[in-house]
Design an enzyme around this catalytic site. Structure first.
Site, PDB file in Angstrom:
ATOM      1  N   THR B 187       0.870  -1.178   0.000  1.00 31.14           N
ATOM      2  CA  THR B 187       0.000   0.000   0.000  1.00 31.14           C
ATOM      3  C   THR B 187       0.902   1.222   0.000  1.00 31.14           C
ATOM      4  O   THR B 187       2.068   1.145   0.383  1.00 31.14           O
ATOM      5  CB  THR B 187      -0.892   0.018   1.253  1.00 31.14           C
ATOM      6  OG1 THR B 187      -0.040   0.083   2.401  1.00 31.14           O
ATOM      7  CG2 THR B 187      -1.734  -1.229   1.330  1.00 31.14           C
ATOM      8  N   GLU B 332      -5.792  -4.059  -0.951  1.00 32.42           N
ATOM      9  CA  GLU B 332      -6.150  -5.228  -0.147  1.00 32.42           C
ATOM     10  C   GLU B 332      -7.275  -6.056  -0.768  1.00 32.42           C
ATOM     11  O   GLU B 332      -7.593  -7.136  -0.272  1.00 32.42           O
ATOM     12  CB  GLU B 332      -6.590  -4.773   1.264  1.00 32.42           C
ATOM     13  CG  GLU B 332      -5.473  -4.217   2.137  1.00 32.42           C
ATOM     14  CD  GLU B 332      -5.241  -2.713   1.932  1.00 32.42           C
ATOM     15  OE1 GLU B 332      -5.666  -2.188   0.879  1.00 32.42           O
ATOM     16  OE2 GLU B 332      -4.634  -2.086   2.809  1.00 32.42           O
ATOM     17  N   LYS B 444     -16.650  15.226  12.010  1.00 28.74           N
ATOM     18  CA  LYS B 444     -17.533  14.914  13.140  1.00 28.74           C
ATOM     19  C   LYS B 444     -17.941  16.223  13.786  1.00 28.74           C
ATOM     20  O   LYS B 444     -17.228  16.777  14.617  1.00 28.74           O
ATOM     21  CB  LYS B 444     -16.811  13.990  14.116  1.00 28.74           C
ATOM     22  CG  LYS B 444     -16.473  12.631  13.469  1.00 28.74           C
ATOM     23  CD  LYS B 444     -15.348  11.890  14.160  1.00 28.74           C
ATOM     24  CE  LYS B 444     -14.915  10.693  13.335  1.00 28.74           C
ATOM     25  NZ  LYS B 444     -13.695  10.950  12.514  1.00 28.74           N
ATOM     26  N   TRP B 449     -22.203  13.316  11.355  1.00 34.31           N
ATOM     27  CA  TRP B 449     -21.101  13.157  10.408  1.00 34.31           C
ATOM     28  C   TRP B 449     -21.382  13.969   9.154  1.00 34.31           C
ATOM     29  O   TRP B 449     -22.477  13.910   8.597  1.00 34.31           O
ATOM     30  CB  TRP B 449     -20.958  11.673  10.005  1.00 34.31           C
ATOM     31  CG  TRP B 449     -20.273  10.821  11.036  1.00 34.31           C
ATOM     32  CD1 TRP B 449     -19.778  11.229  12.231  1.00 34.31           C
ATOM     33  CD2 TRP B 449     -20.007   9.409  10.937  1.00 34.31           C
ATOM     34  NE1 TRP B 449     -19.220  10.160  12.909  1.00 34.31           N
ATOM     35  CE2 TRP B 449     -19.346   9.027  12.129  1.00 34.31           C
ATOM     36  CE3 TRP B 449     -20.249   8.447   9.981  1.00 34.31           C
ATOM     37  CZ2 TRP B 449     -18.937   7.730  12.387  1.00 34.31           C
ATOM     38  CZ3 TRP B 449     -19.848   7.142  10.227  1.00 34.31           C
ATOM     39  CH2 TRP B 449     -19.183   6.781  11.415  1.00 34.31           C
TER      40      TRP B 449
END
Lengths: 550, 550
Positions: B187, B332, B444, B449
């Site tokens: 990654t 992944e 937040k 959110w």
């Protein structure tokens, strides 16, 4: 180096969970003849599959045990396709076209304790039950006269009542090893005893992925798939599992496999992909010629099970705009072995020689040609040998030998584990398979091989010929010579000499049959293939009216 | 019940053998800028892959060992893709856009002894070599100034000379376990150290089958595939292996990834399928607007890596007839996680809301949404949680922890082994994923959110805005509030109040940013994603010119 990927088994339970959740609104439609078609969502199939698993578990079915189905292509059979393997049991599809004694032999060999049967097939099953000591439960689905079951020993259940009595909880599907058996299918046993192939979860799953490849049948949520091939015949060529995996809608013909209802359901329900044996397409062609229907929804018509006569492909395309795609496979190959899409960029004339092959080898399957001396032959388009096959959805043994273990007859499996198909063929340099004959049907004449199929295909292209089957008969001088048995069209005018010269323009002179015999119909096996055993016996017993033409 | 199927492993060697034999005449074409494109048949790729394996074996490479590549998308990189895993070694693709120190860290972590490098990338590799004690062999392919290698410790080889010196015999490819590692990809390490994912032969093979599904990228021999996504970026999304498996031709852009040569090669070579990140398509759009080319050969343009701005999709379609298909995945996930084909039978207006999702879940992948309290959320299209993923080509660990064993950080993998993506999103009842934000980027504010991505997408639809990135900044009253950083188009006339009211027509009032700052360009990571770490640091250090608008 260790891989860091998750270890997730490829199982039918994953197909069931995915299709019923992600494609929950997709429908399986079952034809009912003259009534309204019956429609059920994949979500409902999921709920009912869980109830079926609960019911079978309640009847004592445990992991690794077969559950038999004697059913047509319908939504309930699809539920058994999904529920039985997902609970760890083994779906055992019974071929309803087999002679009753062979059916009973197979059920005893598999040890079937539970049978799910369509009501319309009770006349076939009920007389067998007294001879089937293992069978404890018969579950009847759909309409039919159940009186024959009044006095039988096994417990009789109604499919719908049984499902309705189950808890609404989801079934606790077990986490299975992908190499466990998922489904069991017996070969039709044209030679010797029927032999069982036990497909694994892994093989069913990988085969379904291959069916959904763009280069194969290409199922997607935009497709409506009509499996005309019966669900008792090599898992309907993998289409039910593949469609549920891809979210393609299913149109199930139930028992309405005759040309007229098939044409009706295609016009009414507009399927896009269909698959069946050549005799089905032969019948549909005649039906459409007699009474045209709108069949324009079909973009992929797959023909397999036996070679499709090129004349049938041409007639279908010219008269009804339907393009038949040949595919090759057998019970032992799950069945997808090859699909005859031509290479890209060719004109129709250039593509034609590829379209009449058995098809192009897909990535997961390996082919090799074993010559008469056992050596492997080049892929040169002319060297003919027995086709041997390897791959993750190819059988490496048969189910249940004398000790209950898988067994590997030497005429069916090579020493290094490849399947010996019993088919004679060639491979082109670019990976197209052409089968020229069955090893047992090839005519061995004076040290050369004559392909019976090639002669048949040429004969069937003659306008006066409906069907033709060529068999080897003993010959003092040549060892064997071809005998042509022919079904002549009503009102045919051609005689044997004319047919022989017709053939003479297409094959070498030494291959031309001298012996000719009319037959009212070519005898067929339970799956619709030419049954040459019968013809050979008829010839040996002097039952054929043979004319000699030089 | 035991299955009777053959036990055949799913390996890259099978892809190599199949593609080079059955699709031997198919070509991989490598763009050379102004010169003639370089063309090589799959058959030749097969022969040369065997020679490469002989060469690597001769240099001491053994099963399980990494072989690094620092290469563009070209035919030689394809040879390494096929030869290295097939001989049992592990293809380690190096991201040439990483900072040099990170590249060196990754090569030391993997223990690379052999590196195959394009000549044009020697200026990047050569300065690292003094710091890479493990590297023993550098194999240089293609043109480039090799003088920097004059005094280095490792042995230097020319790729073509090395191959020419090998025996012409086929390589004795070993029979591998499908769970062995085939490829290693790190990654980009935007947070913390880079982490390696070791793909298995099984995961690469199954992923290639999924890429070739009709419902996915649908590669067949009729397709020409242009992977614009670099081959060092999650195996070019699986396209090279998938194309070689399907016999789809490959068009390789080499280092010519700028908009003008991309447009030129599309017009000249007529690819049908392509894939890349949104910034590539953004650049191509501007290029085509300025100097139109014939790009009509493309029927599938896949955009992934980050969310594609809907305005870009619309502009491409309206102005150039190109339909962008969004797909979602990550290193992944191999990366194919979902593809945003709409359900069938919808009008363009009805299909649009589906097309701007991250896509539909394919059969082999499972999704679940973990809510803030760890409970799993319903698929109702509104409940937002962290996306967790399971499947046979999804990582369950990272490569090489302290003891050399795979390791599973708790913030990346759930206790029951699912991948935690760090993406916040919703699932529709019919299986479409919509990502609303990265878990670390979500704002937040007062117990609610706010999605930074949603604000960005709306802002980027304004004609005066080229790019926009929204980050969370500390706020005394609300905890966090959004700060909008905006790249204004040359000659823009809109001020912050106008942009704020434009946004006010599209999102709830309490979500509107009060803080606005102009930036010359949004900082990007090595793979072209917005690098919000940099923006957060710039804000914290007072480097942004913030205006407050109420």
């Amino acid at each position: 180096m260790l891989s860091t990927m998750q270890d997730v088994p490829l199982t039918v339970a994953r197909i069931l969970a995915h299709g019923s959740r992600v494609h929950g609104r997709t429908q399986v439609t079952t034809w009912t003849g003259t009534g309204e078609p019956h429609r059920r969502s994949f979500e409902d199939v999921g709920v009912r599959s869980a109830r079926l698993a609960h019911a079978l578990h309640g009847l004592g079915v445990r992991e690794g045990e077969p559950v038999a189905t004697l059913m047509w292509n319908n939504a309930e059979h699809l539920e058994a396709y999904l529920a039985v393997p997902s609970m760890g049991a083994v779906l055992h599809t019974l071929n309803l076209r087999l002679p009753p004694e062979q059916l009973a032999w197979i059920m005893r060999h598999a040890g079937d304790r539970v049978v799910v049967v369509n009501g319309s097939l009770l006349p076939l099953l009920a007389p067998l039950l007294p001879h089937l000591d293992d069978v404890e439960h018969v579950i009847v689905s759909g309409p039919g006269d159940r009186s024959a079951l009044a006095d039988v020993r096994p417990q009789v259940h109604d499919y719908e009542e049984l499902l309705a009595a189950q808890p609404a909880d989801p079934y606790p599907w077990p986490e299975l090893d992908e190499r466990q058996a998922a489904a069991l299918c017996y070969t039709s046993g044209t030679t010797g005893e029927p032999k069982g192939v036990a497909y694994s979860h892994r093989s069913v799953y990988l085969h379904a992925m291959e069916v959904n490849a763009a280069a194969s049948f290409g199922l997607t949520p935009a497709q409506i798939c009509l499996p005309v091939v019966p669900m008792f015949h090599v898992n309907a060529w993998g289409l039910p599992h593949a469609a549920f995996m891809a979210g393609a809608a299913l149109l199930m013909p139930d028992r309405f496999l005759q040309p007229a209802p098939l044409a009706d359901m295609i016009e009414a329900e507009r399927p896009t992909v269909t698959a069946g044996v050549p005799t089905i397409w032969q019948g549909l062609l005649a039906e459409l010629d007699a009474r045209p229907r709108d069949v324009s929804s079909l973009h992929t018509v797959v023909s397999g099970g036996s070679a499709c006569p090129p004349s049938l492909m041409k007639d279908f395309e010219e008269r009804h705009g339907l393009r038949i795609v040949q595919a090759w496979g057998m019970t032992e190959t799950s069945p997808l072995g090859s699909v005859a899409y031509p290479p890209p960029g060719l004109s129709p004339e250039e593509a034609w020689p590829y379209r009449i092959t058995q098809g192009l080898l897909p990535a997961s399957v390996e082919f090799r040609l074993a010559g008469p001396d056992g050596r492997f032959l080049p892929w040169d388009g002319t060297s003919a040998g027995e086709l041997e096959v390897r791959g993750p959805w190819i059988a490496g043994a048969y189910y249940g030998g004398k000790d209950g273990e898988p067994f590997r007859p030497a005429d069916k499996f090579s020493e290094d584990g490849w399947l010996r198909t019993g088919d004679i063929g060639t491979m082109s340099p670019d990976g197209y398979l052409t089968l020229t004959d069955r090893a047992k049907d090839v005519i061995k004449s004076g040290g050369e091989w004559i392909s019976s199929c090639e002669l048949e295909n040429h004969l069937m292209a003659h306008p006066d010929v409906t069907e033709a089957a060529v068999i080897a008969v003993p010959d003092e001088k040549w060892g064997e010579r071809p005998l042509a048995t022919v079904v002549l069209r009503d009102g045919a005018t051609a005689g044997w000499p004319e047919l022989r010269s017709f053939l003479g323009e297409r094959v070498a002179r030494w291959q031309l049959p001298e012996r000719w015999a009319p037959v009212p119909a070519v005898p067929k096996t339970s799956v619709g293939k030419f049954d040459k055993k019968v013809l050979r016996r008829q010839y040996a017993e002097g039952e054929l009216k043979v004319t000699v033409v030089d």
